[in-house]
Motif scaffolding. Structure first.
Motif, PDB file in Angstrom:
ATOM      1  N   ALA A  15       0.731  -1.295   0.000  1.00 50.67           N
ATOM      2  CA  ALA A  15       0.000   0.000   0.000  1.00 50.67           C
ATOM      3  C   ALA A  15       0.754   1.336   0.000  1.00 50.67           C
ATOM      4  CB  ALA A  15      -0.935  -0.036   1.166  1.00 50.67           C
ATOM      5  N   VAL A  16       0.214   2.622   0.252  1.00 52.95           N
ATOM      6  CA  VAL A  16       0.633   4.002  -0.112  1.00 52.95           C
ATOM      7  C   VAL A  16       1.614   4.769   0.786  1.00 52.95           C
ATOM      8  CG1 VAL A  16      -0.288   6.238  -0.765  1.00 52.95           C
ATOM      9  CG2 VAL A  16      -1.618   4.155  -1.118  1.00 52.95           C
ATOM     10  N   ALA A  17       1.995   6.116   0.444  1.00 51.75           N
ATOM     11  CA  ALA A  17       2.882   6.857   1.335  1.00 51.75           C
ATOM     12  C   ALA A  17       3.207   8.271   0.953  1.00 51.75           C
ATOM     13  CB  ALA A  17       4.161   6.091   1.495  1.00 51.75           C
ATOM     14  N   GLY A  18       3.736   9.057   1.909  1.00 54.93           N
ATOM     15  CA  GLY A  18       4.195  10.415   1.668  1.00 54.93           C
ATOM     16  C   GLY A  18       5.689  10.456   1.840  1.00 54.93           C
ATOM     17  N   ALA A  19       6.355  11.254   1.017  1.00 58.51           N
ATOM     18  CA  ALA A  19       7.809  11.241   0.991  1.00 58.51           C
ATOM     19  C   ALA A  19       8.441  11.650   2.301  1.00 58.51           C
ATOM     20  CB  ALA A  19       8.311  12.145  -0.124  1.00 58.51           C
ATOM     21  N   LEU A  20       7.765  12.461   3.102  1.00 54.50           N
ATOM     22  CA  LEU A  20       8.347  12.943   4.348  1.00 54.50           C
ATOM     23  C   LEU A  20       7.757  12.268   5.579  1.00 54.50           C
ATOM     24  CD1 LEU A  20       8.516  16.748   3.526  1.00 54.50           C
ATOM     25  CD2 LEU A  20      10.300  15.031   3.264  1.00 54.50           C
ATOM     26  N   ALA A  21       7.076  11.100   5.360  1.00 59.60           N
ATOM     27  CA  ALA A  21       6.439  10.434   6.498  1.00 59.60           C
ATOM     28  C   ALA A  21       7.487   9.841   7.434  1.00 59.60           C
ATOM     29  CB  ALA A  21       5.517   9.334   5.999  1.00 59.60           C
ATOM     30  N   LEU A  22       7.037   9.459   8.652  1.00 61.16           N
ATOM     31  CA  LEU A  22       7.947   8.899   9.649  1.00 61.16           C
ATOM     32  C   LEU A  22       8.497   7.563   9.188  1.00 61.16           C
ATOM     33  CD1 LEU A  22       5.794   9.574  12.825  1.00 61.16           C
ATOM     34  CD2 LEU A  22       7.758  10.892  12.045  1.00 61.16           C
ATOM     35  N   THR A  23       9.718   7.249   9.553  1.00 62.79           N
ATOM     36  CA  THR A  23      10.258   5.928   9.267  1.00 62.79           C
ATOM     37  C   THR A  23       9.654   4.920  10.230  1.00 62.79           C
ATOM     38  OG1 THR A  23      12.133   6.351  10.707  1.00 62.79           O
ATOM     39  CG2 THR A  23      12.417   6.851   8.380  1.00 62.79           C
ATOM     40  N   ALA A  24       9.778   3.624   9.859  1.00 61.73           N
ATOM     41  CA  ALA A  24       9.124   2.589  10.649  1.00 61.73           C
ATOM     42  C   ALA A  24       9.998   2.124  11.803  1.00 61.73           C
ATOM     43  CB  ALA A  24       8.813   1.408   9.746  1.00 61.73           C
ATOM     44  N   ALA A  42      24.635  -3.334   8.936  1.00 58.37           N
ATOM     45  CA  ALA A  42      23.353  -3.969   8.632  1.00 58.37           C
ATOM     46  C   ALA A  42      22.587  -3.134   7.622  1.00 58.37           C
ATOM     47  CB  ALA A  42      22.540  -4.107   9.910  1.00 58.37           C
ATOM     48  N   ALA A  43      21.769  -3.787   6.801  1.00 57.05           N
ATOM     49  CA  ALA A  43      20.890  -3.076   5.869  1.00 57.05           C
ATOM     50  C   ALA A  43      19.873  -2.256   6.659  1.00 57.05           C
ATOM     51  CB  ALA A  43      20.178  -4.070   4.964  1.00 57.05           C
ATOM     52  N   LYS A  44      19.580  -1.075   6.163  1.00 58.77           N
ATOM     53  CA  LYS A  44      18.597  -0.216   6.808  1.00 58.77           C
ATOM     54  C   LYS A  44      17.289  -0.268   6.035  1.00 58.77           C
ATOM     55  CE  LYS A  44      17.662   4.535   8.246  1.00 58.77           C
ATOM     56  NZ  LYS A  44      18.157   5.944   8.250  1.00 58.77           N
ATOM     57  N   VAL A  45      16.218  -0.629   6.721  1.00 54.39           N
ATOM     58  CA  VAL A  45      14.892  -0.738   6.095  1.00 54.39           C
ATOM     59  C   VAL A  45      14.042   0.463   6.490  1.00 54.39           C
ATOM     60  CG1 VAL A  45      12.823  -2.148   5.832  1.00 54.39           C
ATOM     61  CG2 VAL A  45      15.043  -3.250   6.179  1.00 54.39           C
ATOM     62  N   THR A  46      13.467   1.111   5.492  1.00 60.09           N
ATOM     63  CA  THR A  46      12.586   2.266   5.735  1.00 60.09           C
ATOM     64  C   THR A  46      11.219   1.988   5.138  1.00 60.09           C
ATOM     65  OG1 THR A  46      14.467   3.775   5.621  1.00 60.09           O
ATOM     66  CG2 THR A  46      12.284   4.743   5.408  1.00 60.09           C
ATOM     67  N   ILE A  47      10.188   2.231   5.933  1.00 64.02           N
ATOM     68  CA  ILE A  47       8.804   2.032   5.480  1.00 64.02           C
ATOM     69  C   ILE A  47       8.086   3.366   5.501  1.00 64.02           C
ATOM     70  CG2 ILE A  47       6.607   0.883   5.917  1.00 64.02           C
ATOM     71  CD1 ILE A  47       8.160  -1.314   7.367  1.00 64.02           C
ATOM     72  N   ALA A 123       8.884  -2.622  10.857  1.00 65.61           N
ATOM     73  CA  ALA A 123       7.430  -2.763  10.874  1.00 65.61           C
ATOM     74  C   ALA A 123       6.785  -1.389  10.968  1.00 65.61           C
ATOM     75  CB  ALA A 123       6.985  -3.643  12.047  1.00 65.61           C
ATOM     76  N   SER A 124       5.553  -1.322  10.503  1.00 64.54           N
ATOM     77  CA  SER A 124       4.803  -0.066  10.572  1.00 64.54           C
ATOM     78  C   SER A 124       3.315  -0.382  10.631  1.00 64.54           C
ATOM     79  CB  SER A 124       5.106   0.814   9.349  1.00 64.54           C
ATOM     80  OG  SER A 124       4.303   1.973   9.346  1.00 64.54           O
ATOM     81  N   LYS A 125       2.635   0.376  11.437  1.00 65.08           N
ATOM     82  CA  LYS A 125       1.173   0.325  11.461  1.00 65.08           C
ATOM     83  C   LYS A 125       0.694   1.761  11.302  1.00 65.08           C
ATOM     84  CE  LYS A 125      -1.155  -2.380  14.217  1.00 65.08           C
ATOM     85  NZ  LYS A 125      -1.814  -2.965  15.430  1.00 65.08           N
ATOM     86  N   PHE A 126      -0.186   1.992  10.321  1.00 61.16           N
ATOM     87  CA  PHE A 126      -0.643   3.357  10.050  1.00 61.16           C
ATOM     88  C   PHE A 126      -2.078   3.325   9.546  1.00 61.16           C
ATOM     89  CE2 PHE A 126       0.997   1.723   6.066  1.00 61.16           C
ATOM     90  CZ  PHE A 126       0.070   2.162   5.125  1.00 61.16           C
ATOM     91  N   LYS A 127      -2.681   4.512   9.423  1.00 63.31           N
ATOM     92  CA  LYS A 127      -4.050   4.640   8.935  1.00 63.31           C
ATOM     93  C   LYS A 127      -4.107   5.717   7.859  1.00 63.31           C
ATOM     94  CE  LYS A 127      -8.835   5.110  10.534  1.00 63.31           C
ATOM     95  NZ  LYS A 127      -9.732   5.311  11.707  1.00 63.31           N
ATOM     96  N   THR A 128      -4.875   5.435   6.821  1.00 64.00           N
ATOM     97  CA  THR A 128      -5.027   6.408   5.745  1.00 64.00           C
ATOM     98  C   THR A 128      -6.071   7.459   6.115  1.00 64.00           C
ATOM     99  OG1 THR A 128      -6.584   4.888   4.688  1.00 64.00           O
ATOM    100  CG2 THR A 128      -4.319   4.869   3.890  1.00 64.00           C
ATOM    101  N   LEU A 129      -5.979   8.592   5.448  1.00 64.45           N
ATOM    102  CA  LEU A 129      -6.847   9.719   5.789  1.00 64.45           C
ATOM    103  C   LEU A 129      -8.306   9.495   5.411  1.00 64.45           C
ATOM    104  CD1 LEU A 129      -7.571  11.229   2.903  1.00 64.45           C
ATOM    105  CD2 LEU A 129      -5.297  12.184   3.171  1.00 64.45           C
ATOM    106  N   LYS A 130      -9.187  10.256   6.049  1.00 65.28           N
ATOM    107  CA  LYS A 130     -10.598  10.283   5.690  1.00 65.28           C
ATOM    108  C   LYS A 130     -10.795  11.411   4.687  1.00 65.28           C
ATOM    109  CE  LYS A 130     -15.266  10.865   7.550  1.00 65.28           C
ATOM    110  NZ  LYS A 130     -16.079  11.114   8.780  1.00 65.28           N
TER     111      LYS A 130
END
Length: 395
Positions: A15-24, A42-47, A123-130
């Motif tokens: 699923a979706v995202a904004g370029a300046l959103a928080l990293t996971a 170590a590899a760095k993973v960004t969500i 890992a990341s848990k988020f909610k999309t806008l209304k």
């Protein structure tokens, strides 16, 4: 055949995202080379969207990246269902394939490995806008009102929106047409609220066609998002093509390439423009038995006025043209054009045509001085396909 879809990469689920959103949230540990003297980060993973985001834009999707390594696995879910997505060729990035649903919670889990195989997790848990405003789509009434019926080889797909679409290219990318017997086709916008799909050549007969309109999360205009997907499957039946020669006053109907019927006919008398049958490729649109027909632009007492109930009538344009049973003047059939613009048939032939016709069958008329407009009913075949394609939104 697959129409333009919202596919930017290639591979597997999310699923979706904004370029300046928080990293996971993430965890990782560095390793060492086989000799034990060189540390490998170590590899760095960004969500994106990051952990805890509450108003993620659904049209941005989910993006997972790995720095200093490659992505091993990405799992995105909502309500227990996986979200499809694709890795890039280097497996350093993963993107959700389609837009996300608004007002919906998503979870993301991803792993990556550095050059010596040390794993990192995020890992990341988020909610999309209304959305402030929403847009919905519906298929032209013929597909909605005739579910289970078969359709002719000329059948278009007509999609109507309940408000103006400004981001046409984004909406069009969310539309996918799949056929069991693929052929080239294209969408064309007719204004801001209607888009129509037609094939370059007629559909191959006897097959199923599916429209997937993945509109949930598509940003159709500023602050306007789709909230629901729309999927419809319909069946193309036999290839029924009627060829009419108004100079010879004859109609020949073929079914799957074989001649099925030859019919004596009578067309418009051409005393005025509206009483002239249009030449061109028409499609059968609807039928009624009987249909009330009233002379256009005339009132009772005027020359040429009529108000009649006509049997076994099949509409072929928006300008009032039908194929129907003659209401008299049988001597005209096969001999001269006597009607007010419609095509008259003997009773037995009109009944046969009415009972066998499918929406979207071809009615190809030749031999008159009035040409059929491409937007007169479903007469989209009147426009050359190269020109038709130019009505699609820019890629």
């Amino acid at each position: 055949m697959i129409s333009k879809g919202n596919r930017r990469w290639k591979a597997a689920a999310v699923a979706v995202a904004g370029a300046l959103a928080l990293t996971a949230c993430s965890s990782s540990r560095e390793g060492t080379t086989a000799g034990g003297d060189t540390k490998v980060p170590a590899a760095k993973v960004t969500i994106t969207p990051g952990q805890g985001a509450e108003k993620a834009r659904p049209d941005k999707g989910v993006v997972v990246t790995a720095a200093g390594g490659t992505l091993d696995a990405v799992n995105v879910q909502t309500a227990g269902k996986p979200v499809p997505g694709d890795f890039n060729a280097q497996r350093t990035q993963w993107r959700s394939r389609w837009t996300l649903k608004p007002s919906t919670e998503y979870t993301v889990n991803a792993t990556a490995k550095n050059s010596i195989g040390t794993a990192s997790q995020a890992a990341s848990k988020f909610k999309t806008l209304k959305p402030k405003e929403t847009v919905a789509a519906s298929l032209d009434w013929i597909l909605e009102g005739n579910k289970g019926d078969t359709y002719g080889v000329g059948m278009p797909i007509i999609l109507d929106f309940d408000r103006a679409v400004r981001n046409k290219e984004l909406v069009e990318k969310a539309l996918e047409v799949k056929a069991e017997k693929p052929v080239e086709g294209a969408w064309r916008w007719m204004g801001d609220q209607r888009i129509i799909y037609r094939t370059k050549d007629y559909w191959p007969a006897h097959q199923k066609v599916t429209l997937n309109a993945r509109l949930a999360g598509v940003r159709a205009a500023k602050d306007v998002y789709g909230t629901k997907n729309l999927t419809r499957t319909f069946e193309i039946g036999a290839s029924r093509i009627a060829k009419l020669n108004m100079k010879k006053h004859k109609m020949v109907v073929t079914i799957d390439g074989k001649k099925a019927r030859t019919v004596p006919i009578s067309g418009g008398n051409a005393s005025t423009l509206e009483y002239t049958t249009t030449s061109g490729v028409h499609l059968t649109m609807e039928k009624n038995n009987p249909t009330r027909m009233i002379s256009p632009g005339r009132k009772k007492g005027d020359p040429g006025y009529y108000d009649e109930m006509i049997n076994w009538a099949v509409r072929i344009s928006n300008s009032g043209e039908y194929l129907h049973q003659t209401s008299g003047q049988e001597y005209c059939l096969g001999n001269q054009n006597c009607s007010h613009g419609c095509v008259r048939q003997p009773a037995k032939d009109a009944i046969w045509f009415y009972k066998n016709v499918q929406p979207g069958d071809i009615v190809d008329i030749k031999g008159t001085k009035r040409g059929l407009e491409y937007d007169n009913g479903w007469s989209f075949w009147q426009m050359p396909f190269d020109k038709w394609k130019k009505g699609s939104a820019p890629a």
